[in-house]
Design a protein around this motif. Structure first.
Motif, PDB file in Angstrom:
ATOM      1  N   LEU A   1      15.548  -2.359   8.846  1.00  0.00           N
ATOM      2  CA  LEU A   1      14.506  -3.194   8.236  1.00  0.00           C
ATOM      3  C   LEU A   1      13.261  -3.211   9.115  1.00  0.00           C
ATOM      4  CD1 LEU A   1      16.626  -6.191   6.846  1.00  0.00           C
ATOM      5  CD2 LEU A   1      15.705  -4.234   5.608  1.00  0.00           C
ATOM      6  N   GLU A   2      13.473  -3.237  10.446  1.00  0.00           N
ATOM      7  CA  GLU A   2      12.348  -3.245  11.371  1.00  0.00           C
ATOM      8  C   GLU A   2      11.549  -1.944  11.246  1.00  0.00           C
ATOM      9  OE1 GLU A   2      13.517  -4.113  15.376  1.00  0.00           O
ATOM     10  OE2 GLU A   2      11.505  -3.573  16.117  1.00  0.00           O
ATOM     11  N   ARG A   3      12.310  -0.814  11.135  1.00  0.00           N
ATOM     12  CA  ARG A   3      11.636   0.489  11.009  1.00  0.00           C
ATOM     13  C   ARG A   3      10.851   0.562   9.690  1.00  0.00           C
ATOM     14  NH1 ARG A   3      13.977   4.464  14.488  1.00  0.00           N
ATOM     15  NH2 ARG A   3      12.460   5.914  13.603  1.00  0.00           N
ATOM     16  N   ILE A   4      11.441  -0.039   8.660  1.00  0.00           N
ATOM     17  CA  ILE A   4      10.755  -0.037   7.357  1.00  0.00           C
ATOM     18  C   ILE A   4       9.447  -0.822   7.476  1.00  0.00           C
ATOM     19  CG2 ILE A   4      10.884  -0.974   4.989  1.00  0.00           C
ATOM     20  CD1 ILE A   4      13.882  -0.206   5.042  1.00  0.00           C
TER      21      ILE A   4
ATOM     22  N   GLU B   1       0.853  -1.186   0.000  1.00  0.00           N
ATOM     23  CA  GLU B   1       0.000   0.000   0.000  1.00  0.00           C
ATOM     24  C   GLU B   1       0.893   1.242   0.000  1.00  0.00           C
ATOM     25  OE1 GLU B   1      -3.378   0.010   0.278  1.00  0.00           O
ATOM     26  OE2 GLU B   1      -3.548  -2.193   0.359  1.00  0.00           O
ATOM     27  N   PRO B   2       0.412   2.371  -0.509  1.00  0.00           N
ATOM     28  CA  PRO B   2       1.216   3.598  -0.430  1.00  0.00           C
ATOM     29  C   PRO B   2       1.514   3.967   1.026  1.00  0.00           C
ATOM     30  CG  PRO B   2      -0.681   3.904  -1.871  1.00  0.00           C
ATOM     31  CD  PRO B   2      -0.878   2.596  -1.191  1.00  0.00           C
ATOM     32  N   VAL B   3       2.717   4.444   1.285  1.00  0.00           N
ATOM     33  CA  VAL B   3       3.094   4.823   2.652  1.00  0.00           C
ATOM     34  C   VAL B   3       3.558   6.285   2.668  1.00  0.00           C
ATOM     35  CG1 VAL B   3       3.793   2.485   3.307  1.00  0.00           C
ATOM     36  CG2 VAL B   3       5.496   4.065   2.371  1.00  0.00           C
ATOM     37  N   THR B   4       3.564   6.856   3.859  1.00  0.00           N
ATOM     38  CA  THR B   4       4.080   8.220   4.014  1.00  0.00           C
ATOM     39  C   THR B   4       5.320   8.140   4.890  1.00  0.00           C
ATOM     40  OG1 THR B   4       1.795   8.966   3.999  1.00  0.00           O
ATOM     41  CG2 THR B   4       3.474  10.575   4.696  1.00  0.00           C
ATOM     42  N   VAL B   5       6.436   8.655   4.351  1.00  0.00           N
ATOM     43  CA  VAL B   5       7.677   8.630   5.134  1.00  0.00           C
ATOM     44  C   VAL B   5       7.784  10.000   5.801  1.00  0.00           C
ATOM     45  CG1 VAL B   5      10.164   8.189   5.081  1.00  0.00           C
ATOM     46  CG2 VAL B   5       8.670   7.118   3.387  1.00  0.00           C
ATOM     47  N   ASP B   6       7.330  10.081   7.027  1.00  0.00           N
ATOM     48  CA  ASP B   6       7.346  11.385   7.689  1.00  0.00           C
ATOM     49  C   ASP B   6       8.401  11.471   8.777  1.00  0.00           C
ATOM     50  OD1 ASP B   6       6.072   9.526   9.181  1.00  0.00           O
ATOM     51  OD2 ASP B   6       4.197  10.664   9.435  1.00  0.00           O
ATOM     52  N   VAL B   7       9.004  10.342   9.151  1.00  0.00           N
ATOM     53  CA  VAL B   7      10.020  10.366  10.211  1.00  0.00           C
ATOM     54  C   VAL B   7      11.317   9.811   9.629  1.00  0.00           C
ATOM     55  CG1 VAL B   7      10.634   9.556  12.521  1.00  0.00           C
ATOM     56  CG2 VAL B   7       8.236   9.930  11.923  1.00  0.00           C
ATOM     57  N   ALA B   8      12.421  10.523   9.816  1.00  0.00           N
ATOM     58  CA  ALA B   8      13.717  10.052   9.307  1.00  0.00           C
ATOM     59  C   ALA B   8      14.175   8.854  10.123  1.00  0.00           C
ATOM     60  CB  ALA B   8      14.735  11.168   9.409  1.00  0.00           C
TER      61      ALA B   8
END
Lengths: 268, 347
Positions: B298-301, B260-267
């Motif tokens: 990988l966990e954060r991803i 699904e589309p994701v939003t990367v808002d946190v570095a």
């Protein structure tokens, strides 16, 4: 390796190179035939002019058509042999200035011999044929005269090629001697087709040293006409001196060779 | 015995400088301004017999000049070198019997003749027995897959076909060492791969040492176990290829595709966002493994969304080499980026 074996190896290598040149020339049969015939016609036109001239003035300063045939035939043979067997002599200055010595330097053969014999001018076959025809026209056939003709043509070729190498070797020091080489070729061929008797002392000296045209046409042609021990010694000495000078100049220059990044290849 | 032993090799060229235009040309005619260019500046290295050594650097780094000094084409300004026990510029002809050379930008083959004619001429040049020449041509033709090309005039071959013939010709006399200067220049990826495989095969079967110069890192990566990187005529790195990778592979490229589309808002700490695109489905990160654990990344991803596909790759050798060049440039002296480089050659 003994000197004799070394000479045999180099001659065998030269024979292989000449064979390869001939194979390359014969790849384009029509071009080969047209260039040989074209040169024959060119030379015939030159001789036809002299024929007309001598019909009007049969003797000029003791010179007649037979002398001209002998002189022109000798120059054509010497030049023809030179450009057929060592054809890259005509473009040696360009080869040096465009880094073309690299492939020859990476192979285990004498560089100068290898580079000179890696090219052949097909039109030179027309010059050789012209020389043989001139000699035949001077007939009757005489084995000793033909033998003298062969030896004299060899000297003519050696002096001509050595002179070209000397001039082209200037490239190592001055960067480019292509234009100079072109002028030198024209000058030596022009003077080689005139009898020495029309030049005075200092001009004669120049034609036997700085521009050795006398050793390409007149003196070898004289030797074919009349054998003298002195004539033979002069020709042999000229061939050895000019060959030695050419070898020294080229190999001294080779130390200054600065190969750059241009793309070049082998063969003529 | 070392196949190549080079000590403090230098080569300077004199170049003429001229201001632009006719005035500049006239002044240069009267009073030429000469300058000195240092193409090779104190190069020292060693290569063992049978080794596959990569010599890599950008255009103008001094690779070809070095090769030309090692084959006796050029005299050095100073320094020493021995190739198979010979000083190349003093014993050029003796050395030439034992080495083969291929210059990618220059052909040794006679263009108007079939390659087999040049091969036979080379047999005479190297003083091989005619029967031995024929046997060797047959063997190399099979190894380099050029049987069907041997009787075609070289001018009608493709660049890749011609290059296979060039390398085969350089091996005709069973040299102990071949020096290949940019052998893959201008070739398409398939032709490059074939040339590399064939060189590798000849190294394995005949034990021929290979000094390969290239500015294509792919050549070195595929062929060489040890690598020397030069820039501005000096060695900036020398070590095994594996050590080079280990030392400089502290970064990984991570490419992710989400369901699904994701939003990367946190570095994500220790990572650099290279690209977030594909309508929110795609993500590209550069991970500094010295600062952060790849498993953590990988966990954060995984927390960002459901992952459909993920690729973790090492950066290309080109990037590593660019880093080394940059480090060398920053250090200002072009000196070695790896002072502790191991002397041991690859085996």
């Amino acid at each position: 390796m003994t000197t004799l074996r070394r000479i045999r190896v180099e001659l065998s290598f030269l024979a292989a190179l000449w064979k390869t040149n001939l194979l390359a020339a014969l790849e384009y049969r029509a071009s080969f035939i047209s260039q040989v015939l074209g040169m024959l016609l060119n030379n015939a036109a030159f001789l036809a002019f002299w024929l007309l001239f001598f019909q009007r003035f049969p003797k000029v300063n003791g010179w007649g058509m037979r002398d001209m045939l002998g002189l022109y035939g000798m120059t054509a043979t010497g030049f023809g042999l030179g450009v057929v067997l060592f054809g890259n002599a005509l473009s040696l200055a360009d080869i040096i200035s465009q880094n073309g010595l690299d492939p020859y330097l990476s192979l285990p053969r004498p560089v100068l011999l290898h580079v000179l014999a890696s090219g052949s001018r097909i039109s030179g076959w027309g010059d050789i044929l012209t020389g043989l025809l001139c000699m035949a026209l001077l007939g009757p056939p005489d084995a000793a005269a033909w033998l003298r003709y062969g030896a004299a043509a060899l000297v003519s070729m050696i002096v001509f090629i050595s002179f070209l190498v000397l001039v082209a070797s200037l490239t190592f020091w001055i960067g480019s001697a292509s234009a100079l080489s072109g002028s030198a070729i024209n000058a030596i061929l022009a003077f080689a087709t005139y009898p020495m008797s029309i030049f005075d002392g200092s001009a004669k000296l120049i034609l036997l040293t700085v521009i050795p045209a006398g050793f390409i046409g007149a003196l070898p042609a004289d030797f074919v006409r009349h054998y003298t021990g002195r004539g033979l010694a002069q020709l042999a000495a000229a061939a050895l001196v000019f060959l030695a000078l050419a070898l020294i100049a080229f190999h001294r220059g080779l130390r200054h060779y600065e190969s750059g990044g241009l793309a070049t290849g082998m063969g003529g | 015995m070392a196949a190549i032993d080079v000590q403090d090799l230098r080569k300077q060229f004199t170049v003429k400088h001229k201001a632009a235009g006719l005035g500049g040309s006239l002044r240069a005619l009267w009073r030429p301004r000469l300058g000195v260019v240092e193409a090779v500046r104190g190069l020292s290295f060693r290569m063992e017999e049978g080794e596959l050594l990569g010599f890599i650097g950008p255009n103008g780094a001094g690779k070809s000049t070095t090769i030309k000094m090692l084959t006796g084409i050029l005299h050095p300004t100073s320094g020493e070198a021995r190739v198979l026990g010979h000083v190349p510029w003093k014993e050029r002809r003796q050395l030439a019997y034992h080495i083969g050379t291929v210059f990618g930008q220059r052909s040794q083959l006679w263009m108007h003749l079939p390659a087999v004619d040049t091969f036979q001429l080379f047999g005479r040049i190297y003083e091989l027995d005619p029967a031995e020449t024929r046997r060797r041509i047959a063997m190399l033709a099979e190894a380099f897959e050029i049987e069907h090309l041997l009787e075609t005039p070289v001018r009608k071959l493709s660049l890749g076909q011609r290059m296979r013939c060039e390398v085969a010709a350089s091996l005709l006399h069973r040299p102990k060492l071949i020096l290949l200067d940019e052998p893959s220049i201008g070739l398409d990826p398939v032709a490059k791969q074939r040339i590399r495989e064939m060189i590798k095969r000849m190294n394995a079967e005949e034990g021929v040492g290979v000094l390969l110069t290239s500015h294509d890192a792919g050549d070195i990566e595929a062929l060489c176990k040890r690598v020397i990187i030069i820039n501005h005529g000096q060695i900036v790195y020398e070590d095994r290829l594996s050590a080079l990778k280990r030392r400089y592979l502290t970064e990984k490229d991570v490419s992710v595709r989400f369901v699904e589309p994701v939003t990367v808002d946190v570095a994500i700490p220790g990572t650099e966002l290279v690209k977030a695109g594909g309508g929110g489905y795609g993500l590209k990160l550069k991970v500094d493994t010295a600062r952060t654990n790849i498993a953590e990344v990988l966990e954060r991803i995984g927390h960002l969304g459901e992952v459909e596909d993920i690729t973790i790759s090492d950066p290309a050798l080109e990037e590593i080499i660019r880093t080394i060049y940059e480090q060398a440039a920053l250090s200002g002296d072009g000196g070695s980026a790896n002072p502790e480089a191991s002397d041991a050659p690859a085996t």
